[in-house]
Motif scaffolding. Structure first.
Motif, mmCIF file in Angstrom:
data_model
loop_
_atom_site.group_PDB
_atom_site.id
_atom_site.type_symbol
_atom_site.label_atom_id
_atom_site.label_comp_id
_atom_site.label_asym_id
_atom_site.label_seq_id
_atom_site.Cartn_x
_atom_site.Cartn_y
_atom_site.Cartn_z
ATOM 1 N N ASP A 189 40.223 -11.387 68.508
ATOM 2 C CA ASP A 189 40.006 -12.235 69.681
ATOM 3 C C ASP A 189 39.851 -11.401 70.943
ATOM 4 O O ASP A 189 39.098 -11.777 71.857
ATOM 5 C CB ASP A 189 41.127 -13.267 69.839
ATOM 6 C CG ASP A 189 42.507 -12.645 69.943
ATOM 7 O OD1 ASP A 189 42.894 -11.921 69.014
ATOM 8 O OD2 ASP A 189 43.199 -12.888 70.951
ATOM 9 N N ASP A 190 40.500 -10.232 71.012
ATOM 10 C CA ASP A 190 40.342 -9.377 72.191
ATOM 11 C C ASP A 190 38.962 -8.732 72.233
ATOM 12 O O ASP A 190 38.368 -8.575 73.306
ATOM 13 C CB ASP A 190 41.434 -8.317 72.228
ATOM 14 C CG ASP A 190 42.804 -8.923 72.510
ATOM 15 O OD1 ASP A 190 42.915 -9.683 73.487
ATOM 16 O OD2 ASP A 190 43.751 -8.662 71.758
ATOM 17 N N GLN A 236 37.113 -18.273 66.309
ATOM 18 C CA GLN A 236 36.495 -16.948 66.324
ATOM 19 C C GLN A 236 35.063 -16.988 65.812
ATOM 20 O O GLN A 236 34.170 -16.321 66.361
ATOM 21 C CB GLN A 236 37.343 -15.964 65.526
ATOM 22 C CG GLN A 236 38.654 -15.674 66.225
ATOM 23 C CD GLN A 236 39.486 -14.617 65.552
ATOM 24 O OE1 GLN A 236 39.063 -13.980 64.594
ATOM 25 N NE2 GLN A 236 40.707 -14.419 66.056
ATOM 26 N N LYS A 293 41.027 -19.445 70.359
ATOM 27 C CA LYS A 293 40.373 -18.183 70.006
ATOM 28 C C LYS A 293 41.058 -17.446 68.860
ATOM 29 O O LYS A 293 40.448 -16.555 68.263
ATOM 30 C CB LYS A 293 40.290 -17.272 71.221
ATOM 31 C CG LYS A 293 41.640 -16.784 71.746
ATOM 32 C CD LYS A 293 41.436 -15.891 72.966
ATOM 33 C CE LYS A 293 42.736 -15.293 73.458
ATOM 34 N NZ LYS A 293 42.504 -14.379 74.605
ATOM 35 N N LYS A 294 42.294 -17.778 68.540
ATOM 36 C CA LYS A 294 42.975 -17.095 67.440
ATOM 37 C C LYS A 294 42.768 -17.795 66.097
ATOM 38 O O LYS A 294 43.209 -17.290 65.066
ATOM 39 C CB LYS A 294 44.471 -16.965 67.748
ATOM 40 C CG LYS A 294 44.763 -16.006 68.898
ATOM 41 C CD LYS A 294 46.247 -15.763 69.055
ATOM 42 C CE LYS A 294 46.543 -14.838 70.232
ATOM 43 N NZ LYS A 294 46.004 -13.470 70.039
ATOM 44 N N THR A 295 42.105 -18.952 66.095
ATOM 45 C CA THR A 295 41.820 -19.644 64.841
ATOM 46 C C THR A 295 40.525 -19.120 64.242
ATOM 47 O O THR A 295 39.660 -18.585 64.946
ATOM 48 C CB THR A 295 41.688 -21.164 65.070
ATOM 49 O OG1 THR A 295 40.525 -21.419 65.889
ATOM 50 C CG2 THR A 295 42.921 -21.728 65.758
ATOM 51 N N TRP A 296 40.376 -19.283 62.931
ATOM 52 C CA TRP A 296 39.141 -18.879 62.254
ATOM 53 C C TRP A 296 37.938 -19.614 62.850
ATOM 54 O O TRP A 296 36.928 -18.997 63.190
ATOM 55 C CB TRP A 296 39.248 -19.161 60.757
ATOM 56 C CG TRP A 296 37.982 -18.909 60.004
ATOM 57 C CD1 TRP A 296 37.032 -19.830 59.639
ATOM 58 C CD2 TRP A 296 37.504 -17.649 59.518
ATOM 59 N NE1 TRP A 296 36.001 -19.223 58.959
ATOM 60 C CE2 TRP A 296 36.269 -17.882 58.869
ATOM 61 C CE3 TRP A 296 38.006 -16.346 59.565
ATOM 62 C CZ2 TRP A 296 35.523 -16.872 58.283
ATOM 63 C CZ3 TRP A 296 37.265 -15.328 58.970
ATOM 64 C CH2 TRP A 296 36.043 -15.605 58.340
ATOM 65 N N TYR A 315 44.777 -5.766 76.138
ATOM 66 C CA TYR A 315 45.479 -6.215 74.933
ATOM 67 C C TYR A 315 46.800 -5.454 74.844
ATOM 68 O O TYR A 315 47.117 -4.648 75.716
ATOM 69 C CB TYR A 315 44.601 -6.054 73.686
ATOM 70 C CG TYR A 315 44.538 -4.680 73.077
ATOM 71 C CD1 TYR A 315 45.074 -4.430 71.818
ATOM 72 C CD2 TYR A 315 43.906 -3.617 73.737
ATOM 73 C CE1 TYR A 315 44.996 -3.176 71.230
ATOM 74 C CE2 TYR A 315 43.825 -2.363 73.171
ATOM 75 C CZ TYR A 315 44.375 -2.145 71.929
ATOM 76 O OH TYR A 315 44.309 -0.901 71.354
ATOM 77 N N SER A 342 44.403 -21.306 79.021
ATOM 78 C CA SER A 342 44.122 -19.871 78.958
ATOM 79 C C SER A 342 44.020 -19.247 80.348
ATOM 80 O O SER A 342 43.966 -18.020 80.475
ATOM 81 C CB SER A 342 42.826 -19.614 78.179
ATOM 82 O OG SER A 342 41.714 -20.163 78.860
ATOM 83 N N PRO A 372 42.790 -6.502 68.059
ATOM 84 C CA PRO A 372 42.716 -7.860 67.519
ATOM 85 C C PRO A 372 41.322 -8.448 67.729
ATOM 86 O O PRO A 372 40.685 -8.198 68.758
ATOM 87 C CB PRO A 372 43.763 -8.623 68.352
ATOM 88 C CG PRO A 372 44.722 -7.574 68.796
ATOM 89 C CD PRO A 372 43.889 -6.353 69.043
ATOM 90 N N ASP A 425 36.638 -11.425 73.330
ATOM 91 C CA ASP A 425 36.812 -11.640 74.765
ATOM 92 C C ASP A 425 36.108 -10.551 75.571
ATOM 93 O O ASP A 425 35.449 -10.840 76.580
ATOM 94 C CB ASP A 425 38.299 -11.653 75.121
ATOM 95 C CG ASP A 425 38.980 -12.968 74.785
ATOM 96 O OD1 ASP A 425 38.280 -13.921 74.388
ATOM 97 O OD2 ASP A 425 40.218 -13.048 74.923
#
Length: 225
Positions: free
Chosen positions: A186-187, A159, A153-156, A11, A77, A184, A190
């Motif tokens: 999403d990280d 996630q 992955k960055k949306t509610w 990240y 991605s 973050p 991941d």
């Protein structure tokens, strides 16, 4: 005997890792370098990393094309990994020019931005080839779900879907995760997905893109899931 694995994601400020013991969440860690995580992970059978491990001499890797083909709306991605010589160039312009000469296509600035972490990870992988394995979180999540994920992955929604998939596969991430909670979300998700794939590698259940892996100078290049 406990199966101890770690999943690591790069990240902006370094690396975030999620440790599993027998497939269950153990802890999450932050580190400035991947080397720091590797050297502090005594007893880990497998360390999965979300960074390309291994480059070919004169062409793109099959692993990236095969992984992208499985991801549907999330295929963006996965970035194609150019030949080894491209990463040895000193600046983006030279790297982009060489990439075009070798492959017929250019190099994205997003890919080039990963160069320091990619070179760090590959140096460690070459020294410890049986410890580090490459994984891709979106491939891991796609395998858990049995279908491509619809939300980024960055949306509610994205996630929550990913956290639910992890929980369904035995990885329950606590609300309070310690200092790693500065990373973050999403990280962290991941890293947990990569840890899930690392556990599958450790237990002999993992599959790979491609299968069998590509071989180059004795190294086996694949994305494991």
């Amino acid at each position: 005997m406990t199966i101890h694995v770690i999943g690591v994601d790069a990240y902006a400020l370094g690396w975030v890792g999620v440790e599993l013991r027998d497939g269950v969440f153990g802890r999450a860690v932050l580190a400035a370098s991947l080397y720091e995580i590797v050297t502090s992970s005594s007893g880990a059978a497998v360390i999965g990393v979300d960074i390309p491990l291994g480059m070919l001499d004169d062409r793109w890797r099959a692993a990236d094309t095969l992984a992208a083909d499985q991801l549907g709306p999330r295929r963006g991605s996965v970035f194609r990994v150019p030949p080894r010589a491209v990463w040895q160039e000193a600046d983006f312009a030279a790297a982009n020019r060489l990439c075009r000469e070798l492959t017929g296509a250019g190099l994205s600035r997003q890919s080039w931005a990963l160069r320091p972490k990619l070179l760090e990870a590959n140096a460690i992988w070459e020294r410890h080839p049986g410890l580090l394995f490459e994984a891709h979180p979106e491939v891991s999540f796609r395998t858990m779900a049995g279908e491509p994920l619809q939300h980024a992955k960055k949306t509610w929604s994205g996630q929550m879907r990913r956290r639910d998939l992890l929980a369904r596969h035995g990885i329950v991430l606590p609300d309070q995760i310690g200092p790693a909670g500065q990373a973050p979300p999403d990280d962290l998700l991941d890293a947990a997905a990569v840890a899930w794939s690392a556990h599958r590698v450790a237990t002999g259940a993992a599959l790979s893109h491609p299968s069998p892996p590509e071989e180059n100078n004795g190294s086996k290049i694949a994305i494991w899931y």
